[in-house]
Design a protein around this motif. Structure first.
Motif, PDB file in Angstrom:
ATOM      1  N   GLN A 102       0.820  -1.204   0.000  1.00 55.48           N
ATOM      2  CA  GLN A 102       0.000   0.000   0.000  1.00 55.48           C
ATOM      3  C   GLN A 102       0.860   1.262   0.000  1.00 55.48           C
ATOM      4  O   GLN A 102       0.633   2.189  -0.778  1.00 55.48           O
ATOM      5  CB  GLN A 102      -0.919  -0.003   1.233  1.00 55.48           C
ATOM      6  CG  GLN A 102      -1.667   1.269   1.504  1.00 55.48           C
ATOM      7  CD  GLN A 102      -3.001   1.382   0.783  1.00 55.48           C
ATOM      8  OE1 GLN A 102      -4.016   1.604   1.393  1.00 55.48           O
ATOM      9  NE2 GLN A 102      -2.998   1.246  -0.529  1.00 55.48           N
ATOM     10  N   PHE A 103       1.868   1.292   0.850  1.00 53.61           N
ATOM     11  CA  PHE A 103       2.759   2.455   0.902  1.00 53.61           C
ATOM     12  C   PHE A 103       3.642   2.526  -0.338  1.00 53.61           C
ATOM     13  O   PHE A 103       3.956   3.624  -0.817  1.00 53.61           O
ATOM     14  CB  PHE A 103       3.614   2.417   2.169  1.00 53.61           C
ATOM     15  CG  PHE A 103       2.976   3.119   3.336  1.00 53.61           C
ATOM     16  CD1 PHE A 103       3.272   4.441   3.631  1.00 53.61           C
ATOM     17  CD2 PHE A 103       2.042   2.464   4.123  1.00 53.61           C
ATOM     18  CE1 PHE A 103       2.666   5.097   4.692  1.00 53.61           C
ATOM     19  CE2 PHE A 103       1.431   3.112   5.187  1.00 53.61           C
ATOM     20  CZ  PHE A 103       1.736   4.427   5.476  1.00 53.61           C
ATOM     21  N   ASP A 104       4.046   1.381  -0.875  1.00 48.10           N
ATOM     22  CA  ASP A 104       4.913   1.379  -2.052  1.00 48.10           C
ATOM     23  C   ASP A 104       4.219   2.037  -3.235  1.00 48.10           C
ATOM     24  O   ASP A 104       4.833   2.810  -3.988  1.00 48.10           O
ATOM     25  CB  ASP A 104       5.320  -0.051  -2.403  1.00 48.10           C
ATOM     26  CG  ASP A 104       6.603  -0.117  -3.202  1.00 48.10           C
ATOM     27  OD1 ASP A 104       7.307   0.913  -3.317  1.00 48.10           O
ATOM     28  OD2 ASP A 104       6.924  -1.208  -3.720  1.00 48.10           O
ATOM     29  N   VAL A 105       2.938   1.760  -3.407  1.00 48.98           N
ATOM     30  CA  VAL A 105       2.184   2.366  -4.504  1.00 48.98           C
ATOM     31  C   VAL A 105       1.819   3.814  -4.191  1.00 48.98           C
ATOM     32  O   VAL A 105       2.144   4.735  -4.939  1.00 48.98           O
ATOM     33  CB  VAL A 105       0.904   1.554  -4.805  1.00 48.98           C
ATOM     34  CG1 VAL A 105       0.060   2.266  -5.863  1.00 48.98           C
ATOM     35  CG2 VAL A 105       1.255   0.143  -5.269  1.00 48.98           C
ATOM     36  N   ASN A 106       1.147   4.018  -3.065  1.00 52.53           N
ATOM     37  CA  ASN A 106       0.533   5.317  -2.794  1.00 52.53           C
ATOM     38  C   ASN A 106       1.529   6.410  -2.417  1.00 52.53           C
ATOM     39  O   ASN A 106       1.345   7.575  -2.779  1.00 52.53           O
ATOM     40  CB  ASN A 106      -0.495   5.190  -1.667  1.00 52.53           C
ATOM     41  CG  ASN A 106      -1.736   4.430  -2.084  1.00 52.53           C
ATOM     42  OD1 ASN A 106      -1.776   3.798  -3.130  1.00 52.53           O
ATOM     43  ND2 ASN A 106      -2.764   4.479  -1.262  1.00 52.53           N
ATOM     44  N   VAL A 107       2.567   6.045  -1.656  1.00 55.78           N
ATOM     45  CA  VAL A 107       3.503   7.052  -1.141  1.00 55.78           C
ATOM     46  C   VAL A 107       4.839   6.999  -1.881  1.00 55.78           C
ATOM     47  O   VAL A 107       5.270   7.989  -2.477  1.00 55.78           O
ATOM     48  CB  VAL A 107       3.730   6.872   0.372  1.00 55.78           C
ATOM     49  CG1 VAL A 107       4.708   7.926   0.897  1.00 55.78           C
ATOM     50  CG2 VAL A 107       2.402   6.946   1.125  1.00 55.78           C
ATOM     51  N   PHE A 108       5.489   5.848  -1.869  1.00 57.73           N
ATOM     52  CA  PHE A 108       6.803   5.764  -2.506  1.00 57.73           C
ATOM     53  C   PHE A 108       6.693   5.900  -4.018  1.00 57.73           C
ATOM     54  O   PHE A 108       7.622   6.388  -4.673  1.00 57.73           O
ATOM     55  CB  PHE A 108       7.498   4.456  -2.124  1.00 57.73           C
ATOM     56  CG  PHE A 108       7.639   4.266  -0.636  1.00 57.73           C
ATOM     57  CD1 PHE A 108       7.906   5.348   0.195  1.00 57.73           C
ATOM     58  CD2 PHE A 108       7.473   3.025  -0.060  1.00 57.73           C
ATOM     59  CE1 PHE A 108       8.024   5.189   1.563  1.00 57.73           C
ATOM     60  CE2 PHE A 108       7.590   2.854   1.315  1.00 57.73           C
ATOM     61  CZ  PHE A 108       7.866   3.935   2.130  1.00 57.73           C
ATOM     62  N   GLY A 109       5.533   5.496  -4.590  1.00 64.12           N
ATOM     63  CA  GLY A 109       5.327   5.703  -6.028  1.00 64.12           C
ATOM     64  C   GLY A 109       5.368   7.176  -6.385  1.00 64.12           C
ATOM     65  O   GLY A 109       6.007   7.577  -7.362  1.00 64.12           O
ATOM     66  N   TRP A 146      -5.148   2.213   7.479  1.00 63.87           N
ATOM     67  CA  TRP A 146      -3.872   2.187   6.760  1.00 63.87           C
ATOM     68  C   TRP A 146      -3.942   2.970   5.452  1.00 63.87           C
ATOM     69  O   TRP A 146      -2.974   3.623   5.056  1.00 63.87           O
ATOM     70  CB  TRP A 146      -3.425   0.754   6.508  1.00 63.87           C
ATOM     71  CG  TRP A 146      -2.926   0.094   7.759  1.00 63.87           C
ATOM     72  CD1 TRP A 146      -3.390  -1.045   8.356  1.00 63.87           C
ATOM     73  CD2 TRP A 146      -1.848   0.552   8.600  1.00 63.87           C
ATOM     74  NE1 TRP A 146      -2.687  -1.324   9.504  1.00 63.87           N
ATOM     75  CE2 TRP A 146      -1.738  -0.362   9.676  1.00 63.87           C
ATOM     76  CE3 TRP A 146      -0.991   1.645   8.563  1.00 63.87           C
ATOM     77  CZ2 TRP A 146      -0.788  -0.214  10.687  1.00 63.87           C
ATOM     78  CZ3 TRP A 146      -0.044   1.796   9.565  1.00 63.87           C
ATOM     79  CH2 TRP A 146       0.050   0.874  10.606  1.00 63.87           C
ATOM     80  N   TYR A 147      -5.088   2.928   4.776  1.00 63.02           N
ATOM     81  CA  TYR A 147      -5.235   3.774   3.590  1.00 63.02           C
ATOM     82  C   TYR A 147      -5.129   5.247   3.978  1.00 63.02           C
ATOM     83  O   TYR A 147      -4.418   6.024   3.332  1.00 63.02           O
ATOM     84  CB  TYR A 147      -6.573   3.490   2.902  1.00 63.02           C
ATOM     85  CG  TYR A 147      -6.883   4.457   1.792  1.00 63.02           C
ATOM     86  CD1 TYR A 147      -6.081   4.507   0.654  1.00 63.02           C
ATOM     87  CD2 TYR A 147      -7.960   5.336   1.874  1.00 63.02           C
ATOM     88  CE1 TYR A 147      -6.344   5.407  -0.374  1.00 63.02           C
ATOM     89  CE2 TYR A 147      -8.234   6.232   0.857  1.00 63.02           C
ATOM     90  CZ  TYR A 147      -7.425   6.264  -0.265  1.00 63.02           C
ATOM     91  OH  TYR A 147      -7.686   7.151  -1.276  1.00 63.02           O
ATOM     92  N   ALA A 148      -5.827   5.629   5.061  1.00 63.83           N
ATOM     93  CA  ALA A 148      -5.761   7.014   5.519  1.00 63.83           C
ATOM     94  C   ALA A 148      -4.342   7.409   5.881  1.00 63.83           C
ATOM     95  O   ALA A 148      -3.930   8.557   5.655  1.00 63.83           O
ATOM     96  CB  ALA A 148      -6.696   7.218   6.714  1.00 63.83           C
TER      97      ALA A 148
END
Length: 275
Positions: A102-109, A146-148
């Motif tokens: 989730q973090f790899d896509v939404n944030v680190f992406g 976790w999405y939030a």
């Protein structure tokens, strides 16, 4: 019409990204539409978009796409950091593997794309970065934790970046929609189904799932949010934040007025009403 711009959009296979690409192409802009599912962007290609495969979790692929754009166009004017998805599930039950992705896509992406385009924007002393945030960067709810958290991270990063590049001729914009019917919700609910939560959470999970599904049934489509993104792209002085739905304006205000505990109780009451 605004001057034609060179625009890179991530997550353009559906939802906001796809609609924004359509609108920009109709206005005569040069659009690089990217996503993992290029088969869903054939219509954009037919309308003149440069359609490229891009997995935002792959650093080499991100750099390859940006290098190709620069080689072909000589500059990049706008990055629309739109790729993302929702991993729903109670905080305890979401696995470390699910959370990392989730973090790899939404944030680190987003980070990978920004690192790839900023050297070119800094050199040109010009550019815009538009990051897709959310109402849940201000408020959260059961099964959305976790999405939030990814959207809270995006907000904090976007605010800092805006200040860091302010004197370099680069604008940084955050788009904050609330509930919008784009297909995002079905992906999020499918992800929720894959989370094995302890039975102690059955009531809150079932109630919040029902409440969320009911909310999406009456939610607006993507038009207003897509229009806000296009407005930000074409504005000479874009706003820092565009709140694009009624709930994105109202719910953070309600939370500030009634406080955290009452806001949490209100969420649980609304969820239990659906059981």
């Amino acid at each position: 019409m605004a001057d034609s711009q060179i625009i890179l959009i991530t997550g353009a296979s559906d939802g906001f990204g796809h609609l924004v690409a359509e609108k920009l192409l109709a206005k005569g802009h040069t659009v690089y539409a990217t996503a993992r599912r290029t088969d869903r962007m054939c219509d954009l290609q037919d309308k003149g978009a440069h359609v490229l495969h891009l997995d935002v979790t792959n650093t080499e692929e991100v750099q390859k796409v940006v290098d190709q754009l620069i080689a072909e166009q000589g500059r990049i004017d706008v990055l629309v950091n739109n790729a993302g998805f929702g991993q729903y599930g109670v905080v305890e039950a979401v696995s470390e593997e699910q959370l990392k992705y989730q973090f790899d896509v939404n944030v680190f992406g987003m980070h990978r794309l920004q690192q790839a385009v900023l050297p070119h924007m800094r050199k040109a002393r010009s550019g815009k970065i538009i990051n897709l945030g959310s109402i849940v960067s201000h408020v959260s709810a059961p099964i959305l934790g976790w999405y939030a958290s990814t959207k809270h991270a995006i907000k904090g990063m976007t605010e800092a970046l805006r200040m860091e590049v302010r004197d370099l001729g680069i604008d940084v914009v955050e788009i904050e929609p609330g509930a919008v019917r784009t297909g995002f919700e079905e992906v999020a609910f499918d992800a929720l189904d894959k989370v094995q939560a302890p039975s102690d959470y059955d009531t809150v999970v079932k109630g919040m799932t029902n409440a969320s599904r009911n909310m999406y049934k009456s939610a607006p489509g993507p038009e207003r949010t897509a229009n806000a993104i296009v407005t930000a792209i074409e504005a000479s002085r874009p706003r820092a934040v565009y709140k694009t739905t009624t709930d994105s304006h109202i719910l953070p205000l309600i939370k500030r007025l009634i406080g955290d505990h009452r806001y949490g109780a209100m969420n649980l009451w609304m969820a239990r009403r659906t059981l």
